[in-house]
Motif scaffolding. Sequence first.
Motif, PDB file in Angstrom:
ATOM      1  N   TYR A 137       1.451  42.075  36.563  1.00 41.53           N
ATOM      2  CA  TYR A 137       0.090  42.382  36.132  1.00 41.53           C
ATOM      3  C   TYR A 137      -0.100  42.028  34.658  1.00 41.53           C
ATOM      4  N   ALA A 138       0.924  42.307  33.835  1.00 40.53           N
ATOM      5  CA  ALA A 138       0.831  41.964  32.418  1.00 40.53           C
ATOM      6  C   ALA A 138       0.769  40.458  32.223  1.00 40.53           C
ATOM      7  N   ASP A 139       1.581  39.722  32.977  1.00 35.89           N
ATOM      8  CA  ASP A 139       1.537  38.253  32.893  1.00 35.89           C
ATOM      9  C   ASP A 139       0.146  37.734  33.249  1.00 35.89           C
ATOM     10  N   ALA A 140      -0.408  38.293  34.326  1.00 35.98           N
ATOM     11  CA  ALA A 140      -1.732  37.851  34.768  1.00 35.98           C
ATOM     12  C   ALA A 140      -2.778  38.148  33.703  1.00 35.98           C
ATOM     13  N   VAL A 171      -6.363  38.874  18.682  1.00 38.82           N
ATOM     14  CA  VAL A 171      -6.794  39.658  19.848  1.00 38.82           C
ATOM     15  C   VAL A 171      -7.276  38.738  20.971  1.00 38.82           C
ATOM     16  N   GLN A 172      -7.764  37.557  20.604  1.00 34.69           N
ATOM     17  CA  GLN A 172      -8.223  36.606  21.611  1.00 34.69           C
ATOM     18  C   GLN A 172      -7.094  36.181  22.554  1.00 34.69           C
ATOM     19  N   SER A 173      -5.850  36.325  22.111  1.00 31.36           N
ATOM     20  CA  SER A 173      -4.704  35.935  22.930  1.00 31.36           C
ATOM     21  C   SER A 173      -4.012  37.131  23.564  1.00 31.36           C
ATOM     22  N   MET A 174      -4.537  38.320  23.385  1.00 29.04           N
ATOM     23  CA  MET A 174      -3.935  39.518  23.958  1.00 29.04           C
ATOM     24  C   MET A 174      -4.496  39.795  25.349  1.00 29.04           C
ATOM     25  N   ALA A 175      -3.787  40.603  26.100  1.00 30.70           N
ATOM     26  CA  ALA A 175      -4.253  41.011  27.427  1.00 30.70           C
ATOM     27  C   ALA A 175      -5.297  42.120  27.275  1.00 30.70           C
ATOM     28  N   TYR A 176      -6.315  41.814  26.501  1.00 25.29           N
ATOM     29  CA  TYR A 176      -7.461  42.675  26.266  1.00 25.29           C
ATOM     30  C   TYR A 176      -8.682  42.008  26.910  1.00 25.29           C
ATOM     31  N   TRP A 202      -0.888  49.380  23.711  1.00 29.59           N
ATOM     32  CA  TRP A 202      -2.252  49.844  23.520  1.00 29.59           C
ATOM     33  C   TRP A 202      -3.080  49.686  24.805  1.00 29.59           C
ATOM     34  N   ASP A 203      -4.287  49.144  24.697  1.00 32.90           N
ATOM     35  CA  ASP A 203      -5.178  49.070  25.859  1.00 32.90           C
ATOM     36  C   ASP A 203      -4.626  48.193  26.975  1.00 32.90           C
ATOM     37  N   SER A 204      -3.750  47.249  26.637  1.00 38.70           N
ATOM     38  CA  SER A 204      -3.166  46.393  27.679  1.00 38.70           C
ATOM     39  C   SER A 204      -2.487  47.227  28.751  1.00 38.70           C
TER      40      SER A 204
END
Length: 395
Positions: free
Chosen positions: A104-107, A151-156, A55-57
């Motif tokens: 980038y995803a890890d960051a 969602v608080q733990s997502m890359a959002y 998704w937005d990640s």
Amino acid sequence: MTDLETRAAGRRGALRRAAPALLGYAAVRALGLLALALWSAARGKSAYTLLTARWDSLWYTGVAELGYGYEVRLPDGDVHSNLAFFPLLPWLERLGAAVGPLSYADAGFVVSLLASLAAAWGIFAVAEHVYDRRVGLCAVLLWAVLPVGVVQSMAYSESLFTALAAWSLYAVLTGRWVTAGTLAALAGLTRPVGLAVTAAVWAAAVVAFARDRSRAGADGAHGPPSAPGEGARRVLGMLLAPLGAAGYVLWVGHRTGDGPLGYLDVQAGWRNGFDGGAAFARFVAEKFTSFPAALAGAALVVGVALLVRLYVAGVRQRQPLALLVYTGIVVLLALCASSYFGSKPRLLLPAFPLLLPLARALARARTSRAAAVVCGVAVAAAVYGAFWLNGSGPP
């Protein structure tokens, strides 16, 4: 003791007061991540991919890696441009990847984890300042156990935005106007709803100026004593607050060649806009044309009514003006935008002041009863979050 030492001691004291809330928050989020990992493994999916690469990640990491300018043209004519995504999270992802061995995803995942803790601390600080420490603890735990809390733990960007918003509001409440304006500007670089933080800073500052003038008139020509430069700092905070959002929106308009309203055209390509809630009302009404969809419609009506009731409760409990303005705009933009309806629950995540009336009620309960309620809801939220992300998930 020097001024620097005094401030350091104050920060250590603030962290000690917030420690139980932060530990409780971390425990709830760890439970949610464990439930997600187990559920995802049972379905042959990667929990980490769900958190960082869907998704937005993917859009955020795309901006971090390649910059702006990418778009997808759909068969129906819609254009999904990455200009719709504000830049602060991608900048931090790029920074994290540049200084360490992270992708980038890890960051993005690391930023969200740290930002969620900062948000929890900010929520505690606001609630403690307005009420007391126990209410602060309860407010943080309630924010943690929200059904879409995963969602608080997502890359959002929700956690990052909430952290900046909460600390900006705390700075307003404690008279740190330049800090409030700076954090509001950063919030404006994070999500379009940064407008709510700017409005809160401005509203509180205008009221403070009016109060100063009223006091001066009542006390004579010289007025009451005030801190040197207080008015100048307040004005500077007001000037700083809108710079982030305004700067990005104007930059997008320049890049697209569509002028100051160019960002609205970009959002229109995603079928996002502000219609006063007409589309959402039609969406809810359509639920009542069949069964069991009518049950979902009824749940939506109850949910909106609960939001209104909590906001009214905040007004009756005389929450500070900054909180009421901020919360009102966040809720208004979430419910009255014509965006994808499944995203509305997560768009409401930053509206944490809505939880303060519930936190006050929970704080008055016996500790054993309050703990039982929080634990039960935490388990339910963890299971729901795992189910949700392995299903439709956030758009």
